[in-house]
Design a protein around this motif. Structure first.
Motif, short mmCIF file in Angstrom:
data_model
loop_
_atom_site.label_atom_id
_atom_site.label_comp_id
_atom_site.label_asym_id
_atom_site.label_seq_id
_atom_site.Cartn_x
_atom_site.Cartn_y
_atom_site.Cartn_z
N PHE A 217 0.93 -1.38 0.13
CA PHE A 217 -0.03 0.03 -0.12
C PHE A 217 0.91 1.20 -0.08
CE2 PHE A 217 -2.20 3.25 2.44
CZ PHE A 217 -3.43 3.41 1.77
N PHE A 218 1.83 1.33 0.82
CA PHE A 218 2.74 2.39 0.94
C PHE A 218 3.57 2.55 -0.20
CE2 PHE A 218 1.58 2.13 5.55
CZ PHE A 218 0.97 3.29 5.55
N ALA A 219 3.89 1.50 -0.69
CA ALA A 219 4.94 1.18 -1.71
C ALA A 219 4.23 1.79 -3.15
CB ALA A 219 5.55 -0.24 -2.23
N GLN A 220 2.97 2.07 -3.29
CA GLN A 220 2.25 2.32 -4.43
C GLN A 220 2.20 4.04 -4.27
OE1 GLN A 220 1.37 0.69 -7.21
NE2 GLN A 220 2.66 -0.92 -6.21
N SER A 221 2.69 4.77 -3.49
CA SER A 221 2.80 5.94 -3.30
C SER A 221 3.37 6.66 -4.59
CB SER A 221 3.48 6.45 -2.07
OG SER A 221 2.76 5.95 -0.78
N ALA A 222 4.08 6.08 -5.08
CA ALA A 222 5.03 6.69 -6.18
C ALA A 222 3.91 6.93 -7.54
CB ALA A 222 6.08 5.88 -6.93
N THR A 223 2.77 6.03 -7.49
CA THR A 223 2.01 6.02 -8.62
C THR A 223 0.58 6.58 -8.01
OG1 THR A 223 1.28 3.89 -8.13
CG2 THR A 223 2.92 4.32 -9.79
N ASN A 224 0.42 6.67 -7.02
CA ASN A 224 -1.15 7.02 -6.36
C ASN A 224 -1.11 8.29 -6.04
OD1 ASN A 224 -2.34 4.69 -7.39
ND2 ASN A 224 -2.09 3.55 -5.30
N LEU A 225 0.07 8.87 -4.94
CA LEU A 225 0.05 9.88 -4.36
C LEU A 225 0.29 11.16 -5.03
CD1 LEU A 225 -0.28 11.05 -1.47
CD2 LEU A 225 2.13 10.69 -1.35
N PRO A 226 1.30 11.29 -6.08
CA PRO A 226 1.37 12.61 -6.72
C PRO A 226 0.31 13.20 -7.33
CG PRO A 226 3.04 10.99 -7.08
CD PRO A 226 2.14 9.79 -6.34
N PRO A 227 -0.63 12.53 -8.14
CA PRO A 227 -1.85 13.39 -8.63
C PRO A 227 -2.57 13.78 -7.67
CG PRO A 227 -1.53 11.13 -9.70
CD PRO A 227 -0.73 11.29 -8.51
N ILE A 228 -2.92 13.13 -6.37
CA ILE A 228 -3.64 13.50 -5.31
C ILE A 228 -2.97 14.84 -4.63
CG2 ILE A 228 -4.75 12.95 -3.09
CD1 ILE A 228 -4.60 9.88 -4.13
N LEU A 334 12.74 -1.05 -11.90
CA LEU A 334 13.16 -2.38 -12.36
C LEU A 334 14.20 -2.86 -11.54
CD1 LEU A 334 12.53 -3.97 -15.02
CD2 LEU A 334 12.01 -1.83 -15.03
N MET A 335 15.27 -2.49 -10.85
CA MET A 335 16.22 -2.69 -9.78
C MET A 335 15.30 -3.22 -8.51
SD MET A 335 18.84 -2.82 -11.59
CE MET A 335 19.46 -3.53 -9.97
N ASN A 336 14.43 -2.42 -8.21
CA ASN A 336 13.51 -2.73 -6.92
C ASN A 336 12.74 -4.09 -7.13
OD1 ASN A 336 12.83 -2.20 -4.38
ND2 ASN A 336 10.76 -1.06 -5.06
N SER A 337 12.30 -4.50 -8.43
CA SER A 337 11.73 -5.56 -8.50
C SER A 337 12.37 -6.98 -8.34
CB SER A 337 11.02 -5.60 -9.92
OG SER A 337 9.94 -4.55 -9.95
N ILE A 356 10.45 -1.78 3.11
CA ILE A 356 9.21 -1.09 2.11
C ILE A 356 8.56 0.09 3.16
CG2 ILE A 356 7.45 -2.34 2.35
CD1 ILE A 356 8.76 -1.12 -0.92
N ASN A 357 8.32 -0.27 4.28
CA ASN A 357 7.67 0.66 5.12
C ASN A 357 8.71 1.86 5.64
OD1 ASN A 357 5.41 -0.83 5.46
ND2 ASN A 357 5.87 -1.98 7.41
N ILE A 358 9.76 1.63 5.77
CA ILE A 358 10.88 2.54 6.14
C ILE A 358 10.93 3.57 4.71
CG2 ILE A 358 13.19 3.37 6.53
CD1 ILE A 358 13.56 0.75 8.16
N GLY A 386 12.42 8.96 -3.24
CA GLY A 386 11.84 7.86 -2.50
C GLY A 386 11.97 6.31 -3.14
N GLU A 387 12.16 6.20 -4.45
CA GLU A 387 12.31 5.03 -4.91
C GLU A 387 13.97 4.52 -4.84
OE1 GLU A 387 10.97 1.55 -7.27
OE2 GLU A 387 10.23 3.10 -5.93
N LEU A 388 14.78 5.37 -4.84
CA LEU A 388 16.19 5.28 -4.65
C LEU A 388 16.39 4.95 -3.27
CD1 LEU A 388 19.07 5.38 -5.57
CD2 LEU A 388 19.23 7.88 -4.91
N CYS A 389 15.74 5.41 -2.14
CA CYS A 389 16.00 4.87 -0.68
C CYS A 389 15.35 3.79 -0.48
CB CYS A 389 15.17 6.01 -0.04
SG CYS A 389 15.96 7.58 0.20
N THR A 390 14.41 3.45 -1.25
CA THR A 390 13.68 2.22 -1.08
C THR A 390 14.68 0.90 -1.66
OG1 THR A 390 11.50 2.89 -1.17
CG2 THR A 390 11.68 0.79 -1.56
N VAL A 391 15.07 1.37 -2.94
CA VAL A 391 16.10 0.38 -3.61
C VAL A 391 17.14 -0.03 -2.48
CG1 VAL A 391 17.57 -0.23 -5.63
CG2 VAL A 391 15.40 0.72 -5.90
#
Length: 466
Positions: A217-228, A334-337, A356-358, A386-391
């Motif tokens: 849920f939180f990981a999807q922030s990259a796609t769902n949060l910005p437009p909101i 891609l790297m994260n996957s 993923i939570n952090i 955010g994606e860089l930190c997650t990777v």
């Protein structure tokens, strides 16, 4: 065809076909609705994206794995999942209606959010996770194509101007109903579907899936949060600009979907029964992802002005720098996957959830703060950071799980990519097509000279994936 190759072909046809249809529908809507109304529907889709994750916690990942591990069909488990998702969808739909009425001031945004939320009902019964686990990718591909085909037909027939924006979520729901009915019918070959009251089974499903579900849920922030966030803090028009850039990235992320579907089963088998060979598998796959995706990312940055102009038109020129920034998100995803598949395949859900939570806290903070200070540009920067930190966090968890040396695998592709960038800058006065062709030629020659590709590695991957 051998099964892996047949699966690959099915995935390519289904994912590329459905994403292409979805992209063409998006282009049509972007041009017909213009940026403000286009932003409104993308805010509705983003809210639906979050609601879908709440209505289906962890199912897409863990239950796909469980279906793959079960040689037969566990009807009790399948029916419990579907019943739970259906009840959650009804509850979330009611809550969304109340909250949107109390919080959302824009009538158009409120209608978009509420109407898109109705898609929760058919999506709660969507069995794609079961068929993916059984490696029945043909059925999943047909369902996805059917969904977008129906969606597109209704959109073209009913949406002609910004005044018709309310019809878009209705068309979207129609496509989801068609896809769900198709898979429900096919499922009858495997078992009998029932929606029944099963609190004890629901508890079991939630206990195993919720931790990963919240992480996703939180990981999807990259796609769902910005437009909101952009629609709330800036404007719906800026949300439309950001969404236009992100749609092009989504098309490219078809590669990510294919990578996930093919790599997770193979990685799981190696980590379960051939663990001593797993480090070699993961390091070789990582190397080839770098070899392919790094030049794609560089070319994507160079082609961004042309892509936005051709696809969305001059009215979306503000999307160009957003797309150039978001190409970094494409590469990092891609790297994260790779790392996510490794952790899940090794049954390291706790480590995955922790990382993923952090990372998601950083993600959300970066997007909101970036949007507040710099607008849509800040949101794009927040997504990449955010994606860089997650990777990085995922990589640390993988290193704790397996002894893998990544640096020896990626150093040559990285050096070749740096030389490719230098050549692109050197020939920047040339036409964009010639500039890209020269840069790619330099990249390939450099990679060969550095011996970045070995025939034994190609043979290794061919034997395991083809």
């Amino acid at each position: 065809l051998k099964r892996p190759l047949k699966n690959l072909v099915s995935l390519l046809v289904g994912d590329i076909g459905s994403r292409l249809l979805g992209f063409l529908i998006t282009v049509y809507l972007a041009r017909v609705l213009e940026s403000s109304a286009f932003g409104v529907i993308n805010i509705g889709l983003s809210v639906l994206g979050y609601l879908m994750l709440l209505a289906s916690p962890g199912v897409q990942m863990l239950e796909t794995r469980n279906a793959a591990a079960d040689l037969g069909t566990n009807e009790l488990r399948v029916n419990a999942i579907l019943s739970l998702r259906f009840c959650l969808a009804i509850g979330l739909l009611i809550v969304t209606a109340i909250v949107s009425w109390l919080v959302v001031s824009s009538v158009h945004v409120r209608e978009s959010v509420l109407l898109f939320s109705f898609s929760l009902i058919p999506l709660s019964l969507f069995l794609d996770w079961f068929f993916q686990g059984k490696e029945k990718f043909v059925a999943v591909s047909i369902a996805k194509l059917l969904s977008y085909l129906v969606y597109g037909i209704v959109v073209i027939a009913a949406v002609r101007s910004a005044e018709d924006v309310v019809r878009v979520p209705i068309a979207f729901a129609a496509g989801n109903v068609a896809a769900t009915l198709f898979l429900v019918i096919i499922y009858q070959r495997f078992g009998k579907m029932k929606l029944v009251w099963q609190p004890s089974e629901w508890k079991s499903v939630l206990a195993s899936n919720v931790p990963v579900g919240f992480a996703v849920f939180f990981a999807q922030s990259a796609t769902n949060l910005p437009p909101i966030a952009i629609g709330w803090l800036v404007s719906t028009a800026d949300a439309g600009m950001f969404s236009a850039a992100l749609k092009i990235v989504f098309v490219l992320l078809t590669l990510d979907r294919i990578l996930n579907a093919l790599f997770l089963p193979v990685a799981t088998r190696y980590l379960s029964s051939r663990r001593d060979e797993a480090p070699l598998l993961i390091s070789v796959v990582t190397k080839f992802v770098f070899i392919i995706v790094l030049p794609m990312t560089i070319c994507g940055v160079m082609l961004s002005p042309l892509a936005i102009s051709i696809v969305f038109g001059a009215g979306y020129a503000e999307s160009i720098p957003l797309l150039q920034i978001l190409m970094g998100y494409f590469f990092l995803t891609l790297m994260n996957s790779l790392f996510v598949c490794t952790l899940v395949g090794a049954h390291r859900e706790r480590e995955y959830t922790s990382a993923i939570n952090i990372g998601s806290v950083i993600f959300v903070s970066g997007i909101v703060l970036g949007t507040f200070v710099f607008g849509a540009i800040g949101a794009a920067i927040g997504v990449v950071a955010g994606e860089l930190c997650t990777v990085a966090l995922m990589w640390l968890q993988v290193r704790k799980t397996l002894s893998i040396s990544f640096w020896s695998s990626i150093v040559r592709p990285v050096v070749a990519s740096c030389i490719m960038i230098a050549s692109a800058v050197l020939f920047k006065e040339q036409s964009i097509i010639l500039q890209i062709l020269i840069s790619l030629a330099v990249y390939v020659v450099t990679l060969l000279l550095l011996r970045g590709i070995e025939s034994k590695e190609i043979q290794f991957l061919r034997e395991r994936f083809v």
